[in-house]
Enzyme design. Sequence first.
Site, PDB file in Angstrom:
ATOM      1  N   LYS A  69       0.384  40.281  87.013  1.00  0.00           N
ATOM      2  CA  LYS A  69       1.418  39.747  85.957  1.00  0.00           C
ATOM      3  C   LYS A  69       2.745  39.400  86.383  1.00  0.00           C
ATOM      4  O   LYS A  69       3.115  39.714  87.318  1.00  0.00           O
ATOM      5  CB  LYS A  69       1.646  41.189  85.301  1.00  0.00           C
ATOM      6  CG  LYS A  69       2.743  41.044  84.091  1.00  0.00           C
ATOM      7  CD  LYS A  69       2.833  42.371  83.477  1.00  0.00           C
ATOM      8  CE  LYS A  69       3.781  43.186  84.310  1.00  0.00           C
ATOM      9  NZ  LYS A  69       4.172  44.358  83.571  1.00  0.00           N
ATOM     10  N   ARG A 112       2.572  49.606  77.292  1.00  0.00           N
ATOM     11  CA  ARG A 112       2.101  50.651  78.527  1.00  0.00           C
ATOM     12  C   ARG A 112       3.274  51.141  79.322  1.00  0.00           C
ATOM     13  O   ARG A 112       3.315  52.267  79.682  1.00  0.00           O
ATOM     14  CB  ARG A 112       1.387  49.699  79.516  1.00  0.00           C
ATOM     15  CG  ARG A 112       1.942  48.649  80.392  1.00  0.00           C
ATOM     16  CD  ARG A 112       2.749  49.071  81.475  1.00  0.00           C
ATOM     17  NE  ARG A 112       2.950  48.094  82.564  1.00  0.00           N
ATOM     18  CZ  ARG A 112       4.020  48.241  83.434  1.00  0.00           C
ATOM     19  NH1 ARG A 112       4.793  49.034  83.171  1.00  0.00           N
ATOM     20  NH2 ARG A 112       4.136  47.107  84.307  1.00  0.00           N
ATOM     21  N   GLN A 140      12.864  47.389  75.223  1.00  0.00           N
ATOM     22  CA  GLN A 140      11.766  48.432  75.569  1.00  0.00           C
ATOM     23  C   GLN A 140      12.080  49.806  74.760  1.00  0.00           C
ATOM     24  O   GLN A 140      11.079  50.628  74.533  1.00  0.00           O
ATOM     25  CB  GLN A 140      11.850  48.607  76.848  1.00  0.00           C
ATOM     26  CG  GLN A 140      11.056  49.734  77.489  1.00  0.00           C
ATOM     27  CD  GLN A 140       9.718  49.313  77.383  1.00  0.00           C
ATOM     28  OE1 GLN A 140       8.987  48.362  77.636  1.00  0.00           O
ATOM     29  NE2 GLN A 140       8.666  50.313  76.836  1.00  0.00           N
ATOM     30  N   ARG A 170      24.373  52.549  67.544  1.00  0.00           N
ATOM     31  CA  ARG A 170      24.584  52.846  66.256  1.00  0.00           C
ATOM     32  C   ARG A 170      23.487  52.128  65.372  1.00  0.00           C
ATOM     33  O   ARG A 170      22.976  52.609  64.491  1.00  0.00           O
ATOM     34  CB  ARG A 170      26.040  52.743  65.777  1.00  0.00           C
ATOM     35  CG  ARG A 170      27.100  53.633  66.183  1.00  0.00           C
ATOM     36  CD  ARG A 170      28.517  53.619  65.926  1.00  0.00           C
ATOM     37  NE  ARG A 170      29.348  54.433  66.594  1.00  0.00           N
ATOM     38  CZ  ARG A 170      30.283  53.832  67.251  1.00  0.00           C
ATOM     39  NH1 ARG A 170      30.436  52.383  67.131  1.00  0.00           N
ATOM     40  NH2 ARG A 170      31.216  54.510  67.936  1.00  0.00           N
ATOM     41  N   GLY A 235      13.991  52.308  84.445  1.00  0.00           N
ATOM     42  CA  GLY A 235      14.740  51.017  84.249  1.00  0.00           C
ATOM     43  C   GLY A 235      14.836  50.653  85.845  1.00  0.00           C
ATOM     44  O   GLY A 235      14.823  49.292  86.043  1.00  0.00           O
ATOM     45  N   ALA A 236      14.833  51.393  86.824  1.00  0.00           N
ATOM     46  CA  ALA A 236      15.046  51.157  88.252  1.00  0.00           C
ATOM     47  C   ALA A 236      13.625  50.746  88.804  1.00  0.00           C
ATOM     48  O   ALA A 236      12.654  51.706  88.971  1.00  0.00           O
ATOM     49  CB  ALA A 236      15.533  52.417  88.799  1.00  0.00           C
ATOM     50  N   ASP A 237      13.374  49.528  88.753  1.00  0.00           N
ATOM     51  CA  ASP A 237      12.055  48.807  89.032  1.00  0.00           C
ATOM     52  C   ASP A 237      11.860  47.876  89.907  1.00  0.00           C
ATOM     53  O   ASP A 237      11.109  47.199  90.214  1.00  0.00           O
ATOM     54  CB  ASP A 237      11.335  48.401  87.947  1.00  0.00           C
ATOM     55  CG  ASP A 237      12.004  47.569  86.963  1.00  0.00           C
ATOM     56  OD1 ASP A 237      13.161  47.016  87.277  1.00  0.00           O
ATOM     57  OD2 ASP A 237      11.449  46.808  86.013  1.00  0.00           O
ATOM     58  N   LYS A 241      18.541  49.002  91.872  1.00  0.00           N
ATOM     59  CA  LYS A 241      18.842  49.546  90.746  1.00  0.00           C
ATOM     60  C   LYS A 241      18.973  50.979  90.526  1.00  0.00           C
ATOM     61  O   LYS A 241      18.307  51.651  91.472  1.00  0.00           O
ATOM     62  CB  LYS A 241      17.738  49.293  89.813  1.00  0.00           C
ATOM     63  CG  LYS A 241      17.859  47.629  89.121  1.00  0.00           C
ATOM     64  CD  LYS A 241      16.671  47.368  88.158  1.00  0.00           C
ATOM     65  CE  LYS A 241      16.497  45.875  87.567  1.00  0.00           C
ATOM     66  NZ  LYS A 241      15.582  45.886  86.560  1.00  0.00           N
TER      67      LYS A 241
END
Length: 337
Positions: A69, A112, A140, A170, A235-237, A241
């Site tokens: 991917k 996923r 996401q 909000r 988020g830390a990928d 990060k």
Amino acid sequence: MKVSILGRKNLEQVLELPSVIEGVKSAYRLKAAGKTVVWPLVSYDFEEVGGVMDIRSGCIFGENLHGLKMLNNFPANTEKGLPPFNGMLMIFDSTTGIPLGVMDAAYITCMRTGAAGAIGAQALARSDSEVLLILGAGKQSIYQIAAALTLLPGIKKVYIADALNQEHARTFAAACAERLQKDFSLECSQGAFLAAEDLAAAVGESDIIITITPSRSPVILKEWVKPGTHFSCIGADMEGKEEIDPTLFQGAKIYADDVKQCVQVGEMELPIKQGVIREADIAGEIGQVLSGEIPGRCSEEEITIFDATGLALLDLVTGKRAIDLAQAKELGILADI
């Protein structure tokens, strides 16, 4: 030789979240059984335009699938009227090398990834958990909420936090119930969704925290977190990060989707480099918990952390399900190559 070509609309017509969740669980279990391979992550920053590209690839012997991917995240596209999050997923038959399908990767990734965060929470959070906090109000986040509510029906309140734009949180919270009903057929009370006006207070109230931001410095501090909290860190990928205070790892039960990848680019990357924890402190991988090989949470008081960097294995099983369902419904394009 016929290859399935599927666009986002095709994927939306055939993929349902419960099925995606089961596919992701099966991929994690196959990994624990040694029936998969995760190949090295490739990433590149297009600094001049503020974009980033990453390639994730792997093989699932248990499903006879391999592939890759490529994802591109170019936030400035929004100002140009273009989608910022784009990519392609390619899937091959591992017994012949013949391509099976090419499809939009953005929707597959969202589905996923939502499943992964929720699976970690279901496996590791306290069984009496009622309050969920989503750190991040981006593309996401709705998938994380939908998957969590699917697997954790005891959730009664959901906080949404956006450290950079409180008004965005909000707006997101106000639209949650309608979006969940429309896109996932989940019936929820609008009153269950609240913007986290005071992040420290919301963290302190939450039983489960799912982080899904591109932050490169901690947003959640250890002193805010109550005993027994579960974190699914999404988020830390990529290298550098970081979303949560590194000291949260001290004394916590730590799980990875893939230990090698998490040590290199996950939420645990910086705590390990800083000497806060060692690689030996990692309890294991989530697939081992799902397979019963290792224990998950052992007490109501311990903090659990699931570091999910994202594996191509999850895209492959989800994409293959989409191919089979689309062909059964005669959707998409069958192309000769």
